[in-house]
Design a protein around this motif. Sequence first.
Motif, PDB file in Angstrom:
ATOM      1  N   GLN A 209       0.833  -1.207   0.000  1.00  0.00           N
ATOM      2  CA  GLN A 209       0.000   0.000   0.000  1.00  0.00           C
ATOM      3  C   GLN A 209       0.867   1.257   0.000  1.00  0.00           C
ATOM      4  OE1 GLN A 209      -3.288   0.273  -0.377  1.00  0.00           O
ATOM      5  NE2 GLN A 209      -3.434  -1.946  -0.566  1.00  0.00           N
ATOM      6  N   ASP A 210       1.972   1.227   0.743  1.00  0.00           N
ATOM      7  CA  ASP A 210       2.887   2.367   0.765  1.00  0.00           C
ATOM      8  C   ASP A 210       3.452   2.630  -0.626  1.00  0.00           C
ATOM      9  OD1 ASP A 210       2.449   2.594   3.456  1.00  0.00           O
ATOM     10  OD2 ASP A 210       4.350   1.676   4.065  1.00  0.00           O
ATOM     11  N   VAL A 211       3.801   1.553  -1.327  1.00  0.00           N
ATOM     12  CA  VAL A 211       4.339   1.694  -2.685  1.00  0.00           C
ATOM     13  C   VAL A 211       3.309   2.341  -3.595  1.00  0.00           C
ATOM     14  CG1 VAL A 211       5.135   0.426  -4.724  1.00  0.00           C
ATOM     15  CG2 VAL A 211       5.934  -0.233  -2.448  1.00  0.00           C
ATOM     16  N   LYS A 212       2.073   1.877  -3.510  1.00  0.00           N
ATOM     17  CA  LYS A 212       0.996   2.412  -4.358  1.00  0.00           C
ATOM     18  C   LYS A 212       0.735   3.893  -4.074  1.00  0.00           C
ATOM     19  CE  LYS A 212      -2.697  -0.183  -4.471  1.00  0.00           C
ATOM     20  NZ  LYS A 212      -3.735  -1.130  -3.981  1.00  0.00           N
ATOM     21  N   LYS A 213       0.834   4.286  -2.810  1.00  0.00           N
ATOM     22  CA  LYS A 213       0.581   5.681  -2.440  1.00  0.00           C
ATOM     23  C   LYS A 213       1.622   6.637  -3.026  1.00  0.00           C
ATOM     24  CE  LYS A 213      -1.701   4.688   1.987  1.00  0.00           C
ATOM     25  NZ  LYS A 213      -1.559   4.748   3.470  1.00  0.00           N
ATOM     26  N   MET A 214       2.844   6.152  -3.187  1.00  0.00           N
ATOM     27  CA  MET A 214       3.913   7.039  -3.654  1.00  0.00           C
ATOM     28  C   MET A 214       4.151   6.973  -5.158  1.00  0.00           C
ATOM     29  SD  MET A 214       6.778   6.867  -0.598  1.00  0.00           S
ATOM     30  CE  MET A 214       6.773   5.085  -0.407  1.00  0.00           C
ATOM     31  N   ALA A 215       3.685   5.922  -5.810  1.00  0.00           N
ATOM     32  CA  ALA A 215       3.912   5.773  -7.249  1.00  0.00           C
ATOM     33  C   ALA A 215       3.009   6.726  -8.038  1.00  0.00           C
ATOM     34  CB  ALA A 215       3.652   4.332  -7.672  1.00  0.00           C
ATOM     35  N   LYS A 216       3.597   7.407  -9.025  1.00  0.00           N
ATOM     36  CA  LYS A 216       2.835   8.346  -9.863  1.00  0.00           C
ATOM     37  C   LYS A 216       3.200   8.148 -11.328  1.00  0.00           C
ATOM     38  CE  LYS A 216       2.389  12.012  -6.372  1.00  0.00           C
ATOM     39  NZ  LYS A 216       2.668  13.439  -6.057  1.00  0.00           N
ATOM     40  N   GLN A 217       2.175   8.273 -12.194  1.00  0.00           N
ATOM     41  CA  GLN A 217       2.378   8.178 -13.636  1.00  0.00           C
ATOM     42  C   GLN A 217       1.828   9.426 -14.306  1.00  0.00           C
ATOM     43  OE1 GLN A 217       0.922   4.432 -15.291  1.00  0.00           O
ATOM     44  NE2 GLN A 217       1.264   3.374 -13.340  1.00  0.00           N
ATOM     45  N   ASP A 218       2.379   9.762 -15.482  1.00  0.00           N
ATOM     46  CA  ASP A 218       1.852  10.905 -16.228  1.00  0.00           C
ATOM     47  C   ASP A 218       0.673  10.455 -17.087  1.00  0.00           C
ATOM     48  OD1 ASP A 218       2.931   9.586 -18.416  1.00  0.00           O
ATOM     49  OD2 ASP A 218       4.666  10.909 -18.598  1.00  0.00           O
ATOM     50  N   ILE A 219       0.157  11.335 -17.896  1.00  0.00           N
ATOM     51  CA  ILE A 219      -1.041  11.014 -18.693  1.00  0.00           C
ATOM     52  C   ILE A 219      -0.754   9.941 -19.745  1.00  0.00           C
ATOM     53  CG2 ILE A 219      -2.125  13.254 -18.313  1.00  0.00           C
ATOM     54  CD1 ILE A 219      -1.074  14.125 -21.043  1.00  0.00           C
ATOM     55  N   LYS A 220       0.525   9.738 -20.062  1.00  0.00           N
ATOM     56  CA  LYS A 220       0.896   8.706 -21.025  1.00  0.00           C
ATOM     57  C   LYS A 220       1.178   7.363 -20.353  1.00  0.00           C
ATOM     58  CE  LYS A 220       2.961  11.984 -24.292  1.00  0.00           C
ATOM     59  NZ  LYS A 220       4.211  12.345 -25.035  1.00  0.00           N
ATOM     60  N   GLY A 221       1.046   7.339 -19.047  1.00  0.00           N
ATOM     61  CA  GLY A 221       1.289   6.100 -18.321  1.00  0.00           C
ATOM     62  C   GLY A 221       2.737   5.864 -17.967  1.00  0.00           C
ATOM     63  N   GLN A 222       3.574   6.901 -18.136  1.00  0.00           N
ATOM     64  CA  GLN A 222       4.984   6.773 -17.794  1.00  0.00           C
ATOM     65  C   GLN A 222       5.198   7.049 -16.303  1.00  0.00           C
ATOM     66  OE1 GLN A 222       7.261   5.746 -20.147  1.00  0.00           O
ATOM     67  NE2 GLN A 222       5.415   5.550 -21.431  1.00  0.00           N
ATOM     68  N   ILE A 223       6.019   6.252 -15.669  1.00  0.00           N
ATOM     69  CA  ILE A 223       6.306   6.443 -14.249  1.00  0.00           C
ATOM     70  C   ILE A 223       7.158   7.696 -14.060  1.00  0.00           C
ATOM     71  CG2 ILE A 223       7.480   5.488 -12.219  1.00  0.00           C
ATOM     72  CD1 ILE A 223       6.872   2.696 -13.313  1.00  0.00           C
ATOM     73  N   ILE A 224       6.659   8.638 -13.278  1.00  0.00           N
ATOM     74  CA  ILE A 224       7.420   9.859 -12.995  1.00  0.00           C
ATOM     75  C   ILE A 224       7.876   9.910 -11.531  1.00  0.00           C
ATOM     76  CG2 ILE A 224       6.369  11.222 -14.839  1.00  0.00           C
ATOM     77  CD1 ILE A 224       4.445  12.378 -12.789  1.00  0.00           C
ATOM     78  N   GLN A 225       7.272   9.074 -10.713  1.00  0.00           N
ATOM     79  CA  GLN A 225       7.706   8.931  -9.314  1.00  0.00           C
ATOM     80  C   GLN A 225       7.450   7.502  -8.883  1.00  0.00           C
ATOM     81  OE1 GLN A 225       6.912  12.042  -6.219  1.00  0.00           O
ATOM     82  NE2 GLN A 225       5.781  10.402  -5.192  1.00  0.00           N
ATOM     83  N   SER A 226       8.464   6.848  -8.357  1.00  0.00           N
ATOM     84  CA  SER A 226       8.346   5.445  -7.995  1.00  0.00           C
ATOM     85  C   SER A 226       8.235   5.266  -6.487  1.00  0.00           C
ATOM     86  CB  SER A 226       9.562   4.675  -8.520  1.00  0.00           C
ATOM     87  OG  SER A 226       9.558   3.356  -8.032  1.00  0.00           O
ATOM     88  N   GLY A 227       7.459   4.262  -6.087  1.00  0.00           N
ATOM     89  CA  GLY A 227       7.339   3.964  -4.665  1.00  0.00           C
ATOM     90  C   GLY A 227       8.512   3.156  -4.141  1.00  0.00           C
ATOM     91  N   VAL A 228       9.038   2.263  -4.989  1.00  0.00           N
ATOM     92  CA  VAL A 228      10.146   1.412  -4.564  1.00  0.00           C
ATOM     93  C   VAL A 228      10.917   0.921  -5.784  1.00  0.00           C
ATOM     94  CG1 VAL A 228       8.846  -0.763  -4.609  1.00  0.00           C
ATOM     95  CG2 VAL A 228      10.778  -0.509  -3.034  1.00  0.00           C
ATOM     96  N   ALA A 229      12.231   0.729  -5.609  1.00  0.00           N
ATOM     97  CA  ALA A 229      13.060   0.183  -6.681  1.00  0.00           C
ATOM     98  C   ALA A 229      13.132  -1.329  -6.516  1.00  0.00           C
ATOM     99  CB  ALA A 229      14.451   0.801  -6.646  1.00  0.00           C
ATOM    100  N   LEU A 230      12.120  -2.022  -7.023  1.00  0.00           N
ATOM    101  CA  LEU A 230      12.059  -3.476  -7.033  1.00  0.00           C
ATOM    102  C   LEU A 230      11.488  -3.910  -8.377  1.00  0.00           C
ATOM    103  CD1 LEU A 230      10.576  -4.432  -3.509  1.00  0.00           C
ATOM    104  CD2 LEU A 230      12.939  -4.684  -4.266  1.00  0.00           C
ATOM    105  N   GLY A 231      11.909  -5.075  -8.833  1.00  0.00           N
ATOM    106  CA  GLY A 231      11.343  -5.612 -10.064  1.00  0.00           C
ATOM    107  C   GLY A 231      12.283  -5.603 -11.237  1.00  0.00           C
ATOM    108  N   GLY A 232      13.332  -4.785 -11.182  1.00  0.00           N
ATOM    109  CA  GLY A 232      14.274  -4.697 -12.294  1.00  0.00           C
ATOM    110  C   GLY A 232      15.587  -5.379 -11.992  1.00  0.00           C
ATOM    111  N   SER A 233      16.497  -5.300 -12.953  1.00  0.00           N
ATOM    112  CA  SER A 233      17.829  -5.878 -12.765  1.00  0.00           C
ATOM    113  C   SER A 233      18.892  -4.794 -12.903  1.00  0.00           C
ATOM    114  CB  SER A 233      18.075  -7.011 -13.759  1.00  0.00           C
ATOM    115  OG  SER A 233      17.927  -6.565 -15.102  1.00  0.00           O
ATOM    116  N   LYS A 234      19.250  -4.458 -14.118  1.00  0.00           N
ATOM    117  CA  LYS A 234      20.392  -3.562 -14.343  1.00  0.00           C
ATOM    118  C   LYS A 234      20.241  -2.190 -13.703  1.00  0.00           C
ATOM    119  CE  LYS A 234      21.623  -5.781 -18.732  1.00  0.00           C
ATOM    120  NZ  LYS A 234      20.545  -6.797 -18.668  1.00  0.00           N
ATOM    121  N   ASN A 235      19.022  -1.684 -13.594  1.00  0.00           N
ATOM    122  CA  ASN A 235      18.848  -0.344 -13.025  1.00  0.00           C
ATOM    123  C   ASN A 235      18.415  -0.350 -11.561  1.00  0.00           C
ATOM    124  OD1 ASN A 235      16.264  -1.255 -13.489  1.00  0.00           O
ATOM    125  ND2 ASN A 235      15.537   0.640 -14.453  1.00  0.00           N
TER     126      ASN A 235
END
Length: 467
Positions: A209-235
């Motif tokens: 829930q904390d992650v969802k509260k902080m995550a934000k996307q623009d009108i194109k669906g691009q992430i402009i603010q992330s709740g947590v850095a999880l899910g990726g590898s190289k970045n």
Amino acid sequence: MKRKIIMLSLVFIFIITSGFGCKLVDKQTQEAMKPVVLEYWHVWDSPDAFDGILAEYKKLHPFVIINYKKFRYDEYEEELINALAEDRGPDIFSIPNTWIKKYQSKIIPMPATITMAYPVTKGTFKKEVIPEMRTNKSISLKEIKNNFIDAVYGDAVLKITDAKTNKVEERVFGLPLYMDTLALFYNKDLFNNAGIAQPPSFWNTEFQQDVKKMAKQDIKGQIIQSGVALGGSKNVSRYSDILSVLMMQSGAVMMDDAGQIVFNRVSDTIKQQQTVPGVEALRFYTDFASPAKEVYSWNKDLNDSLTMFTQGKLGMFFGYSYQLPQIRSLAPKLNFGIAKLPQIEGNPQSINFANYWMETVSSKSKNADIAWDFVQFATRPEQAKLYLDATKRPTALRSLINSQLDDENISVFAEQALTAKSWYKGVNANAMEAIIGEMIDSVVAGQNKIEDIINLGAQKIQQTINN
């Protein structure tokens, strides 16, 4: 009084420079007093981090000269391997805790006893500094268990077969100056704006829930603010460590006593668990990079996690104490806090992730006993504290943990050390990390069933270990 101290110092220096009063000692002691030069190779720490330790050691052994050399991490291993192969390598060198088995053939185990010359002041009226041979026992296996964090014994002590007796025995191959642990860095401003009062203690619904509260996307669906850095590898900074500790917390064995990679075997401490631990951990981790999930907060197009955090665009970042100076240098005004790594709610014990380096001695050193004497000296509480105070690192010694609990910078990392674990990553740690990255990317891309992906990943890592 001052004059007396000066006179005694001059006498001491005179005796040192004139061979410790060679006429008063036997040939064995004279031989032991000959000047010895030790080469010490390290990464990360500048020479002044060891000034205090070297000065104290010089008082005990004035005839020993230690040349400290710092390397960049990206050049270190290649230079070390080449130098050892060409017999121009260091006497003492530092390596990550997970490299001990990899470098076992290049390391000489710590001897049971060490005999060296010590300056001893003798005489009631006429003070003289006379060298004296002493044989001291090395730190025992029991003392390593009692003095250091639990993870140290498993990493530093290896089983070898004695060539003479053909018996299997445990020998010490390295000792640490510090121990870092993976922790949660969080942006206080983003937490405040989202109405989150405290960092999460568990990987549960509250965390999501904390992650969802902080995550934000623009009108194109691009992430402009992330709740947590999880899910990726190289970045995602230290993605393999994060996924590894999630697996451990889920009950995965990682590697069994026979050296087999078994991500999906449940450990004895969590036998009642019905789920497949490796699969569950990998699924949880990758959910945060899946647009189909409510917790979607990361993708491969974002900047690296450290950059996102220092730019104020990331709510939670997982990292180590050594990254503190980087964060403060890049973002001096960033309002952030440090909290313990989240755990799985209901687990009988906390599990954290250990990341540290070992000081060890080359099998080609001509003065291996003296080198091991210095390593043991440097890692004792009195001397280790000099290093820890200079570098602001968390301790690997149990006796020093309480002294660091009031330090706002390293208290979390030090406190977590008691429950920190690691695992052997094979002779090619970089290859292992790349395979972990492939597993993550394959799940995110939906290339195959998650069970097949993790089994294939385990097989690939097993190959790097066997080779």
